[in-house]
Scaffold this active site. Structure first.
Site, short mmCIF file in Angstrom:
data_model
loop_
_atom_site.label_atom_id
_atom_site.label_comp_id
_atom_site.label_asym_id
_atom_site.label_seq_id
_atom_site.Cartn_x
_atom_site.Cartn_y
_atom_site.Cartn_z
N SER A 556 36.33 33.97 40.47
CA SER A 556 35.72 33.35 39.29
C SER A 556 36.78 32.63 38.48
O SER A 556 37.96 33.00 38.49
CB SER A 556 35.04 34.40 38.42
OG SER A 556 34.62 33.86 37.19
N TYR A 569 34.56 42.36 33.48
CA TYR A 569 34.28 41.35 34.50
C TYR A 569 35.54 40.55 34.82
O TYR A 569 35.92 40.37 35.99
CB TYR A 569 33.17 40.43 34.02
CG TYR A 569 32.78 39.34 35.00
CD1 TYR A 569 31.92 39.61 36.05
CD2 TYR A 569 33.27 38.04 34.86
CE1 TYR A 569 31.54 38.62 36.95
CE2 TYR A 569 32.90 37.03 35.74
CZ TYR A 569 32.05 37.33 36.78
OH TYR A 569 31.69 36.34 37.67
#
Length: 679
Positions: A556, A569
């Site tokens: 990501s 995250y």
């Protein structure tokens, strides 16, 4: 009868015959019908032959699979036939007999259908018929079985001369309903489609009943207790352990996909005393050995032998097989022969475990195995009545390296970029995972769609195609046992794994002081720990395959960019990002490349955003949830929304042929986020 009725009856007959494996093998045999049609140029009636074209399958035959040819021109061909030494030249003549566009390409058996004086002709490869055809005293057995109702035709390679021979027999023996073709199959004929089909079935069923009534009880010899089948669970465990090694060996010359079966037919054959002799004799029917090669590789150790001993012995046998195949080629090749296509086995038989078959795709591998089961049935019938006596090795070579077969191979479409690759995609039931699974399959890969939601994975796999293209596995990537079971399923389905996409993920958006230990643990368990576990399990398959491979992490932008309310995250994604670098450094020695993709703002179709992450991120940025994708797009340099398909395209680029020397790379797919540029 109208032309449409003639064709409709031919197709219906073909589909019925082809639907029953007792009648013929997949894509084997051909059927025909003769009729009349109005010539659109002259307006006159013209006699035509409709015959199954080259490469088609009777069970699924449609009108598009028929070749349409003019009978007057076909019947004139014997007058220009240059003789058996030049009979292959007659194949090109069929093109001058086509009616209009002609439909499918005419097969080598077209002459048989055209020249036999019957309105309807079937040429089939039934196990019972080939059992007679490959018996040492097949001619006498055919006479005993059928009297003068079915005629024996000695072995002749398919072609124009065989068509002439069968036509002459039909004319000289009007009482006959068909023929047994030595070493090959059967041909039947009739004045109507119904009569032709009935005659075909009479030959097949009469031969089967004859074998049942007159054959000995144990045609494969005494049982070998040491070679008895393992219990099912142990068989599958041993098969999964051996398959990557076998696939790697069978891919020495070119990459292959595998198929495994522990069919009772195979296990019983391998548990009997005569299996080694019969396997060494090879298959006989041209349709069989063109797909199974001249003979299989047979392991000569019992299933109780250690995995280490079996693996070592298989490597020895494979080397010997390659030497033997090269010697076979050199014994029979002429200066005009095509180059040797590869010396690896297409069929590997492991007593107590089963059969492993290989091909350029899953369907080809599966069909090769089905053909060898046909061959076992043929051997059983021939040995029950007499002695199995396939056609000579020299004749097998003439067909395997026939220029007409070579021309057929040259007409095959160019393989897709990921042909023969086997992909394992986690989180494949939705969003980026689904798009990636679909893209990899579109590019030719066999795909294992892995997802915690088994129903979603099944829907994606079904949308890609049948089990020859994709399968689904339900797996929680935090569970080692489930991962092991999922990789085992992938191996048993396709032979191994070449390409792993670590995509499974979830996200919890909270400020630091609201983030619980449970939040932190589940984020890291699914993405950091889960990716590690999947990569480790995949490496245990890839390394023994010795075929290299790819592992791609869907990381990501957040693994690089520091944003608010995102600690669990972002940290898990940073862990994944460094796993890419660590594994690239470690696995490069095995030819395994490890790369990553850093997406951002993939809202549409995303399981993460649909699960509540979207609403939370929208609240952070002060926008409506439905506007979140547009918001992300406006903050990028390109002002474009990122879709799952864009990430899938990056995955394909990383694993495709153009970046073969790239490993340890992270590719941003975020439409341009300057703060996330790699440094």
């Amino acid at each position: 009868m109208s032309v449409n009725e003639t064709v409709a009856q031919l197709l219906a007959r073909s589909n019925r015959l082809g639907a029953d494996p007792r009648n013929t093998n997949y894509a084997g045999g051909n059927t025909s019908a003769k009729g009349t049609e109005t010539d659109p140029v002259t307006g006159e009636q013209v006699e035509l032959l409709w015959v199954k074209g080259s490469g088609g399958d009777l069970g699924t035959l449609t009108e598009a699979g028929l070749a349409a040819l003019r009978l007057d021109r076909l019947r004139s061909l014997p007058s220009v036939y240059p003789g058996i030494e030049r009979e292959d030249e007659m194949v090109a003549a069929f093109d001058f007999c086509l009616h209009g566009r002609g439909g499918a390409a005419p097969s080598i058996d077209t002459a048989m259908h055209a020249l036999v004086n019957a309105a309807h002709v079937d040429h089939l490869h039934p196990d019972s018929g080939i059992a007679l055809a490959t018996s040492a005293n097949g001619e006498a057995l055919t006479k005993e079985c059928f009297g003068d109702r079915v005629v024996w035709v000695p072995w002749r390679r398919p072609g124009f001369q065989l068509g002439l021979d069968i036509a002459a027999i039909k004319d000289s023996q009007p009482q006959a309903i068909g023929a047994v073709l030595g070493g090959h199959g059967i041909t039947a004929w009739g004045d109507t489609s119904e009569q032709c089909e009935a005659n075909s079935l009479e030959i097949i069923r009469t031969a089967a009943a004859f074998i049942e009534q007159h054959g000995k009880a144990d045609p494969f010899g005494a049982e070998l207790p040491d070679f008895a089948p393992l219990p099912e669970a142990q068989r599958r465990e041993r098969a999964a352990a051996l398959f990557p090694l076998l696939r790697g060996l069978a891919s020495t010359d070119r990459a292959q996909v595998g198929h495994y079966t522990d069919s009772p037919v195979v296990l019983e054959f391998l548990s009997r005393a005569e299996h080694s002799r019969l396997a060494a004799a090879g298959t006989s029917c041209p349709d069989h050995f063109l797909r199974t090669k001249v003979r299989p590789l047979v392991l000569d150790l019992p299933p109780t032998a250690s995995l280490e001993d079996v693996s070592a012995r298989l490597k020895e046998l494979h080397e010997a097989y390659r030497e033997d195949y090269a010697a076979y080629y050199n014994r029979h090749a002429t200066p005009e022969s095509p180059a040797m296509r590869g010396a690896d086995p297409a069929i590997v038989l492991v007593p107590g475990v089963g059969m492993f078959s290989f091909g350029v795709n899953k369907q080809t591998a599966r069909v090769a195995g089905e053909f060898y089961i046909n061959a076992i049935n043929v051997m059983r019938g021939a040995e029950a009545l007499s002695t199995y006596a396939p056609i000579p090795e020299s004749e097998k070579f003439r067909i395997e390296y026939w220029e007409l077969e070579e021309a057929k191979l040259r007409r095959m479409p160019k393989p897709k970029p990921l042909a023969t690759r086997i992909a394992f995609v986690t989180g494949g039931g939705s969003g980026i995972g689904k798009a990636t699974a679909v893209r990899l399959a579109t590019e030719g890969a066999c795909v294992v769609v892995a997802d915690r939601d088994g129903a979603a994975a099944e829907a994606v796999a079904k949308g890609i195609g049948g089990p020859d293209a994709a399968i689904a596995v339900a797996v929680d990537v935090t569970d080692e046992e489930q991962i092991a079971a999922a990789l085992k399923a992938a191996v048993l389905a396709f032979g191994g794994v070449d390409l792993v996409v670590n995509n499974a993920g979830l996200s919890i958006s909270k400020p630091l002081m609201d983030t619980t230990i449970q939040d932190w643990d589940i984020q890291h368990d699914v993405m950091a720990r889960g990716s590690f576990l999947v990569s480790r399990a995949a490496a245990t398959v890839m390394v023994p395959q010795n075929m290299g491979g790819d592992i791609v992490y869907i990381a990501s932008k957040n693994g690089v960019f520091a944003g608010p309310n995102n600690v669990a995250y972002g940290a898990a994604k940073a862990d994944q990002a460094h796993q890419v670098r660590l594994l690239a450094a470690e696995l490069g020695q095995y030819g395994i490349r490890v790369n990553g993709v850093n997406p951002d703002g993939v809202v549409r179709g995303s399981g993460i955003f649909a699960g509540g992450w979207g609403a939370k991120r929208a609240a952070v940025y002060g926008v409506k949830e439905e506007d979140l994708g547009a918001y992300y797009a406006q903050r990028t340099l390109l002002k474009r929304e990122v879709l799952p398909e864009h990430v899938a395209a990056a995955v394909f680029t990383l694993v495709g042929p153009d970046l073969s020397h790239t490993t340890g790379l992270h590719v941003p797919v975020d439409a341009g986020v300057a703060a996330a540029f790699l440094r």
